[in-house]
Design a protein around this motif. Structure first.
Motif, PDB file in Angstrom:
ATOM      1  N   UNK A 144      42.042 144.130  25.004  1.00  0.00           N
ATOM      2  CA  UNK A 144      42.639 144.750  23.856  1.00  0.00           C
ATOM      3  C   UNK A 144      44.054 145.345  24.547  1.00  0.00           C
ATOM      4  N   UNK A 145      45.032 145.160  23.548  1.00  0.00           N
ATOM      5  CA  UNK A 145      46.419 145.897  24.032  1.00  0.00           C
ATOM      6  C   UNK A 145      46.202 147.147  23.212  1.00  0.00           C
ATOM      7  N   UNK A 146      46.641 148.358  23.983  1.00  0.00           N
ATOM      8  CA  UNK A 146      46.482 149.683  23.221  1.00  0.00           C
ATOM      9  C   UNK A 146      47.869 150.428  23.500  1.00  0.00           C
ATOM     10  N   UNK A 147      48.238 151.485  22.713  1.00  0.00           N
ATOM     11  CA  UNK A 147      49.570 151.863  22.578  1.00  0.00           C
ATOM     12  C   UNK A 147      49.359 153.438  22.341  1.00  0.00           C
ATOM     13  N   UNK A 148      50.173 154.109  23.317  1.00  0.00           N
ATOM     14  CA  UNK A 148      50.363 155.496  23.222  1.00  0.00           C
ATOM     15  C   UNK A 148      51.563 156.031  22.713  1.00  0.00           C
ATOM     16  N   UNK A 149      51.558 156.948  21.478  1.00  0.00           N
ATOM     17  CA  UNK A 149      52.730 157.090  20.928  1.00  0.00           C
ATOM     18  C   UNK A 149      53.263 158.411  21.583  1.00  0.00           C
ATOM     19  N   UNK A 150      54.696 158.597  21.621  1.00  0.00           N
ATOM     20  CA  UNK A 150      55.364 159.640  22.351  1.00  0.00           C
ATOM     21  C   UNK A 150      54.909 161.002  21.597  1.00  0.00           C
ATOM     22  N   UNK A 151      54.730 160.942  20.412  1.00  0.00           N
ATOM     23  CA  UNK A 151      54.522 162.389  19.673  1.00  0.00           C
ATOM     24  C   UNK A 151      53.206 162.903  20.075  1.00  0.00           C
ATOM     25  N   UNK A 152      52.246 162.003  20.668  1.00  0.00           N
ATOM     26  CA  UNK A 152      50.850 162.547  21.324  1.00  0.00           C
ATOM     27  C   UNK A 152      50.875 163.166  22.538  1.00  0.00           C
ATOM     28  N   UNK A 153      52.174 163.178  23.278  1.00  0.00           N
ATOM     29  CA  UNK A 153      52.315 163.631  24.605  1.00  0.00           C
ATOM     30  C   UNK A 153      52.088 165.361  24.383  1.00  0.00           C
ATOM     31  N   UNK A 154      52.366 165.733  23.486  1.00  0.00           N
ATOM     32  CA  UNK A 154      52.057 167.266  23.347  1.00  0.00           C
ATOM     33  C   UNK A 154      50.663 167.733  23.445  1.00  0.00           C
ATOM     34  N   UNK A 155      49.896 166.831  23.433  1.00  0.00           N
ATOM     35  CA  UNK A 155      48.435 167.106  23.453  1.00  0.00           C
ATOM     36  C   UNK A 155      48.017 167.073  24.754  1.00  0.00           C
ATOM     37  N   UNK A 156      48.526 166.639  25.698  1.00  0.00           N
ATOM     38  CA  UNK A 156      48.266 166.431  27.041  1.00  0.00           C
ATOM     39  C   UNK A 156      48.997 167.484  28.130  1.00  0.00           C
ATOM     40  N   UNK A 241      41.263 159.118  37.029  1.00  0.00           N
ATOM     41  CA  UNK A 241      41.872 158.253  36.162  1.00  0.00           C
ATOM     42  C   UNK A 241      42.762 158.779  35.318  1.00  0.00           C
ATOM     43  N   UNK A 242      42.192 159.828  34.506  1.00  0.00           N
ATOM     44  CA  UNK A 242      43.037 160.686  33.631  1.00  0.00           C
ATOM     45  C   UNK A 242      44.053 161.135  34.040  1.00  0.00           C
ATOM     46  N   UNK A 270      37.193 152.077  30.907  1.00  0.00           N
ATOM     47  CA  UNK A 270      38.640 152.347  30.919  1.00  0.00           C
ATOM     48  C   UNK A 270      38.848 152.519  29.475  1.00  0.00           C
ATOM     49  N   UNK A 271      38.463 151.640  28.503  1.00  0.00           N
ATOM     50  CA  UNK A 271      39.071 152.141  27.292  1.00  0.00           C
ATOM     51  C   UNK A 271      38.670 153.254  26.558  1.00  0.00           C
ATOM     52  N   UNK A 272      37.290 153.564  27.043  1.00  0.00           N
ATOM     53  CA  UNK A 272      37.119 154.940  26.391  1.00  0.00           C
ATOM     54  C   UNK A 272      38.007 156.220  26.940  1.00  0.00           C
ATOM     55  N   UNK A 273      38.433 156.001  28.299  1.00  0.00           N
ATOM     56  CA  UNK A 273      39.366 156.701  28.834  1.00  0.00           C
ATOM     57  C   UNK A 273      40.730 156.962  28.312  1.00  0.00           C
ATOM     58  N   UNK A 274      41.284 155.889  27.884  1.00  0.00           N
ATOM     59  CA  UNK A 274      42.498 155.469  27.336  1.00  0.00           C
ATOM     60  C   UNK A 274      42.370 156.135  25.762  1.00  0.00           C
ATOM     61  N   UNK A 280      45.642 154.062  21.123  1.00  0.00           N
ATOM     62  CA  UNK A 280      45.080 153.612  20.031  1.00  0.00           C
ATOM     63  C   UNK A 280      45.056 152.026  20.124  1.00  0.00           C
ATOM     64  N   UNK A 281      44.163 151.387  19.318  1.00  0.00           N
ATOM     65  CA  UNK A 281      44.203 149.995  19.475  1.00  0.00           C
ATOM     66  C   UNK A 281      45.440 149.159  18.574  1.00  0.00           C
ATOM     67  N   UNK A 282      46.001 148.145  19.462  1.00  0.00           N
ATOM     68  CA  UNK A 282      47.458 147.714  18.961  1.00  0.00           C
ATOM     69  C   UNK A 282      46.721 146.083  18.557  1.00  0.00           C
ATOM     70  N   UNK A 283      46.115 145.284  19.782  1.00  0.00           N
ATOM     71  CA  UNK A 283      45.983 143.856  19.578  1.00  0.00           C
ATOM     72  C   UNK A 283      44.565 143.843  20.053  1.00  0.00           C
ATOM     73  N   UNK A 284      43.747 142.851  19.453  1.00  0.00           N
ATOM     74  CA  UNK A 284      42.651 142.158  20.192  1.00  0.00           C
ATOM     75  C   UNK A 284      42.825 140.964  20.700  1.00  0.00           C
ATOM     76  N   UNK A 285      42.756 140.601  21.900  1.00  0.00           N
ATOM     77  CA  UNK A 285      43.210 139.642  22.567  1.00  0.00           C
ATOM     78  C   UNK A 285      42.189 138.778  23.187  1.00  0.00           C
TER      79      UNK A 285
END
Length: 291
Positions: A144-156, A241-242, A270-274, A280-285
């Protein structure tokens, strides 16, 4: 499309011009924007894909199909004789017959010392999945290709980790080659890269390596990618890892030009950690490899 009217040409790395690379990058990006044509090695923005093609590290060759002046198909083959492997960027074409012709054209120029050929496409790209079956590729894995959007950084919570130094080369090399034994960039390649776009950070306790993470950052093209992350067996289950991923996110998004960070994984744990971090899921490869 009448394939009899299509003309194929082959261009080697040493002969390709900047104008041709830009043409190929624009065409590949347009195709990649369609999930039914998506190849996972490259993106969807013309400037980004052109830069990726320009920066290919191995020797390579292009096969291009044209009807008049219009590009109707493309395949790039890049190989590494030390690994004995060839990566196929494409094929993009309007018919199965033209895909096969493109592959036949590049195969004449791929050295015998790189006999293992690899494909990486979106599951929805049924044309390339069928191409793989026709040419004897076996399914190598689902990713899977996954993506993290900038606006979610405030939660970390912010995390800062040191960059790789010579002190950690040997343990990072051992962990990398153990965690990724068949990767396109073994430790001998990973630790000798001199391109500033690649950055490596480590987590350690005293003299003990806990893990590392590799970033590929090209903010001028809006690209940020986690290439590798690995944690030693003894350190698993401790949040290492986190922490590595959080540190990578804060490092990347310090550049205001970046809106998102991507990664590829085939590891369910690893996907569960991400996902927990906010990817979030972007592409299934699906990947394919010849024997």
């Amino acid at each position: 499309m009448d394939t009899a009217t299509v003309q194929l040409s082959v261009v080697h790395r040493a002969d390709v011009t900047p104008a041709q690379v830009a043409e190929f990058g624009t065409y590949a990006a347009a195709c990649n924007g369609d999930p039914h044509q998506h190849i996972g090695y490259l993106g969807t923005q013309p400037d980004d894909v052109t830069a990726e093609l320009r920066e290919l590290e191995g020797d390579h060759v292009y096969a291009a199909a044209r009807a008049g002046t219009r590009l109707r198909g493309l395949l790039c083959a890049e190989w590494d004789l030390d690994l004995g492997r060839t990566w196929l960027y494409g094929p993009w074409a309007e018919t199965d017959e033209l895909m096969d012709q493109l592959y036949g054209a590049v195969r004449q120029h791929v050295p015998a010392g790189a006999p293992v050929h690899e494909l990486f496409c979106e599951v929805a790209n049924t044309a390339v999945c069928a191409f793989a079956e026709r040419h004897g590729f076996r399914q190598h894995g689902d990713h899977v290709i996954m993506r993290f959007a900038r606006e979610r950084l405030r939660d970390l919570a912010p995390v800062t980790l040191p960059r790789l130094t010579q002190r950690w080369h040997e343990p990072v090399a051992a962990l990398h080659d153990s965690a990724f034994p068949n990767t396109y960039a073994p430790s001998a390649v990973l630790l000798t890269r001199d391109q500033p776009m690649y950055q490596i950070f480590v987590a350690a306790e005293g003299d003990t390596l806990l893990g590392y993470i590799v970033l590929k950052l090209r903010p001028e093209y809006g690209e940020a990618l986690i290439e590798y992350v690995a944690v030693t067996e003894a350190a698993r289950g401790r949040g290492v890892g986190t922490g590595l991923v959080n540190a990578a996110l804060y490092e990347a998004f310090a550049d205001q030009r970046l809106d998102a960070m991507d990664l590829v994984t085939n590891n369910p744990a690893a996907r569960r950690i991400y996902e927990k971090v906010g990817f979030t899921l972007l592409h299934e490869m699906r990947s394919f490899r010849t024997s």
